[in-house]
Each structure stands twice: as structure tokens, then as C-alpha cells.
Design a protein around this motif. Structure first.
Motif, PDB file in Angstrom:
ATOM      1  N   LEU A 487      17.008  95.924  44.807  1.00 51.55           N
ATOM      2  CA  LEU A 487      17.799  94.988  44.295  1.00 51.55           C
ATOM      3  C   LEU A 487      16.763  94.385  43.230  1.00 51.55           C
ATOM      4  O   LEU A 487      15.628  93.760  43.473  1.00 51.55           O
ATOM      5  CB  LEU A 487      18.463  94.200  45.307  1.00 51.55           C
ATOM      6  CG  LEU A 487      19.433  93.089  44.526  1.00 51.55           C
ATOM      7  CD1 LEU A 487      20.477  94.000  43.820  1.00 51.55           C
ATOM      8  CD2 LEU A 487      19.967  92.304  45.705  1.00 51.55           C
ATOM      9  N   VAL A 488      17.223  94.264  41.990  1.00 51.88           N
ATOM     10  CA  VAL A 488      16.220  93.693  40.866  1.00 51.88           C
ATOM     11  C   VAL A 488      17.127  92.535  40.158  1.00 51.88           C
ATOM     12  O   VAL A 488      18.314  92.874  40.087  1.00 51.88           O
ATOM     13  CB  VAL A 488      15.919  94.949  39.805  1.00 51.88           C
ATOM     14  CG1 VAL A 488      15.008  94.092  38.641  1.00 51.88           C
ATOM     15  CG2 VAL A 488      14.968  95.807  40.745  1.00 51.88           C
ATOM     16  N   ILE A 489      16.690  91.629  39.996  1.00 54.87           N
ATOM     17  CA  ILE A 489      17.203  90.606  39.102  1.00 54.87           C
ATOM     18  C   ILE A 489      16.271  90.280  37.962  1.00 54.87           C
ATOM     19  O   ILE A 489      15.176  90.283  37.916  1.00 54.87           O
ATOM     20  CB  ILE A 489      17.128  89.125  39.944  1.00 54.87           C
ATOM     21  CG1 ILE A 489      17.616  89.258  41.217  1.00 54.87           C
ATOM     22  CG2 ILE A 489      17.854  88.015  39.242  1.00 54.87           C
ATOM     23  CD1 ILE A 489      19.241  89.609  41.353  1.00 54.87           C
ATOM     24  N   TYR A 490      17.025  90.373  36.810  1.00 52.48           N
ATOM     25  CA  TYR A 490      16.387  90.178  35.645  1.00 52.48           C
ATOM     26  C   TYR A 490      16.906  89.502  34.317  1.00 52.48           C
ATOM     27  O   TYR A 490      18.239  89.230  34.741  1.00 52.48           O
ATOM     28  CB  TYR A 490      15.832  91.744  35.117  1.00 52.48           C
ATOM     29  CG  TYR A 490      17.192  92.420  34.624  1.00 52.48           C
ATOM     30  CD1 TYR A 490      17.282  92.632  32.948  1.00 52.48           C
ATOM     31  CD2 TYR A 490      18.092  93.191  35.181  1.00 52.48           C
ATOM     32  CE1 TYR A 490      18.331  93.147  32.764  1.00 52.48           C
ATOM     33  CE2 TYR A 490      19.149  93.831  34.782  1.00 52.48           C
ATOM     34  CZ  TYR A 490      19.247  93.935  33.438  1.00 52.48           C
ATOM     35  OH  TYR A 490      20.214  94.528  33.015  1.00 52.48           O
ATOM     36  N   SER A 491      16.606  89.474  33.397  1.00 53.91           N
ATOM     37  CA  SER A 491      17.343  88.956  32.373  1.00 53.91           C
ATOM     38  C   SER A 491      16.737  89.536  30.653  1.00 53.91           C
ATOM     39  O   SER A 491      15.358  89.896  30.777  1.00 53.91           O
ATOM     40  CB  SER A 491      17.008  87.212  32.070  1.00 53.91           C
ATOM     41  OG  SER A 491      17.594  86.662  30.853  1.00 53.91           O
ATOM     42  N   ASP A 492      17.339  89.351  29.854  1.00 55.69           N
ATOM     43  CA  ASP A 492      16.954  90.179  28.598  1.00 55.69           C
ATOM     44  C   ASP A 492      15.828  88.890  27.754  1.00 55.69           C
ATOM     45  O   ASP A 492      15.063  89.390  27.240  1.00 55.69           O
ATOM     46  CB  ASP A 492      18.087  90.308  27.801  1.00 55.69           C
ATOM     47  CG  ASP A 492      19.015  89.090  27.579  1.00 55.69           C
ATOM     48  OD1 ASP A 492      19.141  88.167  27.852  1.00 55.69           O
ATOM     49  OD2 ASP A 492      19.837  89.252  26.485  1.00 55.69           O
TER      50      ASP A 492
END
Length: 675
Positions: A487-492
């Protein structure tokens, strides 16, 4: 029911519906400005016939909505007449239909104002402050009771009418059911078409699944794991206790399209070619390998779910098998199909359902109208019902919960703000209705904004995204997939809130509010928490995931495997395409025209907006660049007299206030050669 009565009901509903839709059409003809950035008149004239077809299409849909409401009103009037005087009066039926149109639109307006005020904020020219007294009188329970009383009264009337008209009771009930059918299709498709759901034990699959959860414009420093003390992200912070969090991750260009391309291809913008949000159709066809394609070749089922902020996934494709996303938002044909503001205002009241999602996706995916909970629901449904149980999957969700105008669903938009605030930014950041307003706001100072209220709105948006993460994690737990899923949490990118006298994404090279992005990787096989402070870039995600999955890394990838803990020599980022010169820009800085002058439509057939060829070099030359190496930051500013270099210790001086270039000339030369 006799044909004569049916014709009378149809006419009674059609006349006020036609009058209302014609009135709306006349208003739209008088003010026919479409959404999105404007281009020159000679270009828009090429699409005049297309625009006429759009107006007819939207008029037809408006008529259908008015007719449906009018038909409900005519049936109610018919029932009331039968129960009371047992006589038919066409004028009374038509009046009942017209009243129902007004009441139906009024109820939807109140419902949207409470649940999704962004739909009204973005599509109307109203002073939102004037709606606050009405908003204060609204509540979920009151709206629910109004709806229940209305439905209950209609059912009682229908029952009484069917008893009085025993000979045509079946026809009457059938007509009522036909009238309710669109509501069932729009809001309760699962009742009509139930799908199978199956839990899958983690041990049944040899390969790990992958889920990436992204949020547009999410600042890293708003997460508890990153030091935020406002308790905005309890679910992400809990997940971080069993994850690796990279606190110094940067995106090469803090704009959506370039950043997403870098995240999912492992390459820098100079290689994948997407350097602005406005790229031609040919440039959007990525010439490098992407993560979804690589996993697809390895036997993975791939899918992406997004809202209006993720149209780039459809434009650039990126190898996903299933793409639930809108068409390219930066396309003149798409913008024209959204219609003038009066049509947008009406249809936005009714468009947040599955019927409009299929038939009028341009209005369903209206920019600024939140779809966070709807996208999360679709993701959970896909996990439970649509994925193949014997096949590993790669699922990407990208939503705009924290994107301007920061107007999330109820109750997030009012969760942190002051009850005493009565300004126009009560429900979302104002001055973002039209492209001209957005461009103008980029040039305004902090004093022109209710910054304190906007920051409260943003906090609610962060909490909204955190709750979506929590819901998906709970779904994984219920399906038995947690122990077999990365599971990965990211933002642009993040956003500047006037830390250096400008706001927005990627307008200022100094500071890290825009360029620094959250990166959290949960691997159930390694549940020990890790707070990693090595410099890294968004291009490192693709090779790192492929390494965790024991899959080969394509030769096109420029990122590195984060798990190898090899200190990266440097990380760089640069400014994006500004809509208008920001206030913090020095007078001697290289400049180019504002957005409306930059754009053209190279291919009239597709309608895609792109930067004019004559300005592309000027845009590239005017970019400021920043190189981070160990504790040092070298800024290269594009000035009229040539490049200007400044040196900062961004660990001890995170605000970039003291230029140390004159004290460390050798270090400047070294970093300059690296840049």
C-alpha cells in the motif's frame, strides 16, 4: 388509465418543462462563456456548430429533468384532484407540475448546499456569503424528514387513488413505477443488478498486490507522521506505524501531469516529455515504459479510479486495463460540452449519480465538485466484486480532496473553520469560478484572500482524504487482503500558502511546500516502522515497487531502488507553468505571456489545448531550478541578464532566507556542474 388522461398528464408536464428549458437556453445564449481557459476567437469560431449541438444536447437534458419533475407534480395533482373533487382540471395539473419543478430544484439546491456546496460555489456567480443563513437552517435530519414525508405522502396518495380508480389502478401504479425507475437506475444500481463478492485469503496468491492511493495537492507537512500536530491524518499515521515513510521526497515538476508521469514511469520530465498540463496528443503518448504495463505483462490485473483531477490517466493511458476517469480536462470540446454556467448550475444539482456518470460524464466530473466518497466507494466495490480472485492486481486511486477550491463533502468543509466566519470562502475558496478569476488570483497578494479560513478548509480536505484511506484499508482487512498487499500513499505536489508571497503549485522555487510530496510504503512482510530521511524523488517509486515484487526494472527507468538505502547524490525540481506571473517574482525575471495567450489547438479534430510552438522555448528558458545535495540547495533563477545562482542550507534554513553563495564559491561551482 385511459389514453385521454395520460395525454393530459404528459401535456401538463411538458408545457412548464419546455418553458423552463427554453428560459434556461435564452439565459445561456446571452452568457455563453464556457468553462476552462479561453483561446482566441478565430479558434472558437471553428467550433461554433459543435457548440450549437452542445447547447441542444444540454437543453434536451434540462427538459428531461424538468419533464420528470413536472410529471411527478402532474401525477400528484391528479391524485389530489381524484381524492378531493374527483374531477380533472388541466390548469391545476399544469400548475402542480410547475410547482413541482420549482420545489424539486429548490430541494436539490438545499441538498447540494449542505452536502456538496462546491457544486454551487463553482457553477454559480452567487455571493456564497448570502447563502449562509439558508445553510444554517439545513441539516441532514431535516432534509431526510422532508424527503420521507414527501415520499410517504406520495405513496399514500397513490394508494388512495388506486382504490378510487380500481378499473385503471394497475396502469396508474405502473406509471408511478416508471417515474421512479430513473431514480433506481441513478442511485441504487446494486438493487437492480447485484454483483458477487468474494473474500480472498492472503495465502492463496503467490504474488503481492499493489494499491497506490494518491491525493492531488496534498502537502507532506499536513500528515502527523511528518510532524503535523493538528491530528488531520489518524488513519495514515496508524498505517505509518507499520510502514516506511520517506520524509524528503520531491517531485521534479510540481504540476499534476508531469508529476504523475514521473511517478508511474520512473523517469524525469525531460525523458517522458510531459512538462506542463497542456501537452499535445502526440506528447501524451508516453515513449517510456510505465508501471501498469510492466505489472500487466507480469500477470497483474490493473485499474485506476479517479475524479476530475485525474484525467491525465486517461489522456496518457499508462497501461491500465480499467480506467475510470474523465476525458482530458484541457480539451476545448470537453470544456464546451460542460456548457455555459446556467446549464452547469442546473445540471450540477442532479448530475452526481451513475446515470449522469454514463450519459453526461462532463457534468459528473465537473471541476471543483468533490467526488471523494464516490470514488472510494467504486474502489471498494471493485475490490469486492470486480477483481479476479486468482490474479494479483495493481489498483491506483487518485482524488482531488485537497485540490482548490478546497470544498470537500459534508461535514469536512466545516469541520475546522470558525462558526463566526461569514465570508464568501465559507464553503470553499472563492475567486475560482472562471479561468479569468483563477489567473487574476495568481497575481494577488495574501491580503486579497481569507487565508485563515482557507487553511481551515484545507485541514478538512486532508482529513477527508485520510478517511478515504481508512475506508479502503478496512475493505482490505474485511477481504483478507491486507497481508498480501503493498500500500502506497503519495501526492502529485503540494501547495504554497503565501509562505513567500504567492500561492499555488510550483510557482516559486524557494521553499518545499509545492515540491516536497508524501511517500509512504506499507509492506506487510516488513511491518517495522521506518522514518527515512534520505533524499529521494518520485521517479524512485516505480523501480522500488518492482524490486519489492521481484520483477525486472526496465532500462528506461531513471529512478533508484529505495530499499537499497544508497544515498542519492542529488535531487532536483523546477517551477511549473505559471498561469500568470506570481507576486514574488522579481522584476528582472524572464517572463512569458499569460495562459490565455500561450494556448492553441494544434489538432481541431481532437480539440486538445497545448502550448503554442512559438512559446515553448520561452517557457522552458523561464523555469527556475533547484538542486538538493546533502544539506545544500542550489537555486538557479532565470533572469533577463542570464542565470543567477543562490546557495542555501535548507536543513538549518528551510525558509531559504540567507543566500550563502558568496561564502561557498567552490560548492556553488560543484553543484552548478551537477545541475
Amino acid at each position: 388509465m385511459s389514453c385521454l388522461i395520460l395525454v393530459m398528464l404528459l401535456k401538463a408536464a411538458a408545457i412548464p418543462a419546455a418553458l423552463a428549458s427554453c428560459g434556461l437556453l435564452l439565459l445561456s445564449v446571452q452568457d455563453s462563456a464556457y468553462s476552462g481557459p479561453k483561446v482566441k476567437a478565430e479558434i472558437t469560431q471553428h467550433f461554433s456548430l459543435y457548440f450549437v449541438a452542445v447547447m441542444l444536447r444540454l437543453s434536451s437534458w434540462s427538459f428531461l429533468i424538468f419533464f420528470w419533475l413536472g410529471m411527478a407534480g402532474a401525477l400528484i395533482g391528479f391524485s389530489l384532484l381524484q381524492v378531493s373533487v374527483r374531477e380533472l382540471n388541466f390548469t391545476a395539473l399544469m400548475a402542480s407540475a410547475g410547482l413541482m419543478i420549482l420545489l424539486g430544484c429548490g430541494f436539490q439546491f438545499c441538498y447540494r448546499l449542505l452536502i456538496k456546496p462546491g457544486a454551487i460555489l463553482i457553477t454559480s456567480s452567487y455571493s456564497m456569503a448570502r447563502l449562509i443563513p439558508l445553510w444554517r437552517r439545513l441539516s441532514i435530519s431535516r432534509l431526510r424528514w422532508v424527503a420521507l414525508l414527501f415520499v410517504g405522502s406520495c405513496c399514500w396518495l397513490a394508494w388512495q387513488t388506486s382504490l378510487l380508480l380500481a378499473d385503471v389502478a394497475l396502469s396508474y401504479i405502473l406509471l408511478c413505477c416508471l417515474l421512479a425507475l430513473p431514480v433506481l437506475i441513478a442511485y441504487w444500481p446494486a438493487l437492480c443488478f447485484p454483483a458477487r463478492c468474494w473474500p480472498v485469503a492472503a495465502g492463496q496468491q503467490a504474488k503481492m498486490n499493489v494499491i497506490t492511493l494518491g491525493c492531488d495537492t496534498l502537502r507532506a507537512d499536513c500528515l502527523g507522521i511528518d510532524g503535523c500536530e493538528r491530528q488531520l491524518s489518524p488513519a495514515i499515521d496508524t498505517l505509518a506505524k507499520h510502514s516506511c515513510y520517506y520524509s524528503r521526497c520531491y517531485t521534479p515538476i510540481p504540476r499534476t501531469a508531469p508529476s504523475l508521469a514521473s511517478w508511474f514511469t520512473g523517469t524525469y520530465p525531460d525523458k517522458h516529455g510531459v512538462k506542463t498540463n497542456f501537452v499535445s496528443d502526440e506528447t501524451a503518448k508516453l515513449k517510456v515504459s510505465d508501471l501498469a504495463s510492466e505489472l500487466g505483462r507480469a500477470g497483474y490485473q490493473t485499474a485506476v479510479f479517479t475524479d476530475w483531477t485525474g484525467s491525465d490517466f486517461k489522456k496518457m493511458a499508462m497501461g491500465f486495463d480499467k480506467i475510470q476517469a474523465p476525458d482530458d480536462q484541457w480539451n476545448l470540446k470537453y470544456l464546451l460540452r460542460q456548457g455555459p454556467k446556467h446549464f452547469r448550475m442546473l445540471l450540477a444539482l442532479f448530475s452526481q449519480n451513475r446515470l449522469f456518470k454514463r450519459c453526461l460524464p462532463e457534468l459528473y466530473y465537473l471541476p471543483g465538485v468533490p467526488l471523494n466518497q464516490a470514488v472510494t466507494q467504486d474502489v471498494c466495490h471493485w475490490l469486492a466484486c470486480e477483481r479476479k480472485p486468482d490474479q494479483p492486481f495493481f489498483l491506483n486511486m487518485f482524488i482531488g480532496a485537497t485540490h482548490p477550491p478546497f470544498s470537500c463533502e459534508y461535514p469536512y468543509y466545516s469541520a475546522y473553520g470558525s462558526a463566526e466566519y461569514l465570508g464568501n470562502s465559507k464553503f470553499g475558496m472563492c475567486k475560482l469560478n472562471e479561468p479569468e478569476d483563477i489567473i487574476r488570483s495568481q497575481k494577488e497578494p495574501e491580503s486579497a484572500f481569507d487565508l485563515s479560513q482557507i487553511l481551515h478548509l484545507y485541514d478538512g480536505c486532508v482529513r477527508c482524504f485520510d478517511d478515504q484511506v481508512r475506508r479502503i484499508k478496512q475493505q482490505l482487512d474485511q477481504l483478507g487482503l491486507t497481508e498480501n498487499t503493498l500500500l502506497v500513499i503519495y501526492s502529485d505536489h503540494g501547495i504554497d500558502f503565501f509562505e513567500r508571497n504567492c500561492w499555488g503549485q510550483g510557482n516559486d522555487i524557494f521553499g518545499t511546500a509545492s515540491a516536497r510530496v508524501p511517500l509512504l510504503i506499507f509492506d506487510p512482510r516488513q511491518p517495522q516502522p521506518e522514518y527515512n530521511q534520505q533524499l529521494c524523488s518520485s521517479v524512485d517509486l516505480m523501480p522500488s515497487l518492482l524490486s519489492l515484487l521481484d520483477l525486472p526494472i526496465p532500462t528506461s527507468v531513471q529512478g533508484r531502488v529505495l530499499q537499497q538505502h544508497i544515498e542519492q547524490s542529488c535531487v532536483y525540481y523546477e517551477t511549473g507553468l505559471w498561469l500568470a506571473p506570481p507576486p514574488a517574482m522579481p522584476e528582472q525575471h524572464l517572463r512569458y505571456p499569460e495562459l490565455t495567450e500561450l494556448l492553441e489547438i494544434p489538432d481541431k479534430q481532437t480539440g486538445t489545448l497545448a502550448i503554442k510552438l512559438q512559446y515553448q522555448l520561452a517557457v522552458e528558458q523561464a523555469r527556475d531550478k533547484m538542486l538538493l545535495h546533502q544539506d545544500w540547495a542550489l537555486a538557479r533563477l532565470a533572469m533577463n541578464s542570464g542565470y543567477q545562482y543562490q546557495l542555501y542550507n535548507f536543513v538549518s534554513d528551510p525558509s531559504f532566507t540567507t543566500n550563502l553563495a558568496s561564502q561557498h564559491p567552490e560548492l556553488v561551482n560543484k553543484l552548478q556542474s551537477m545541475l
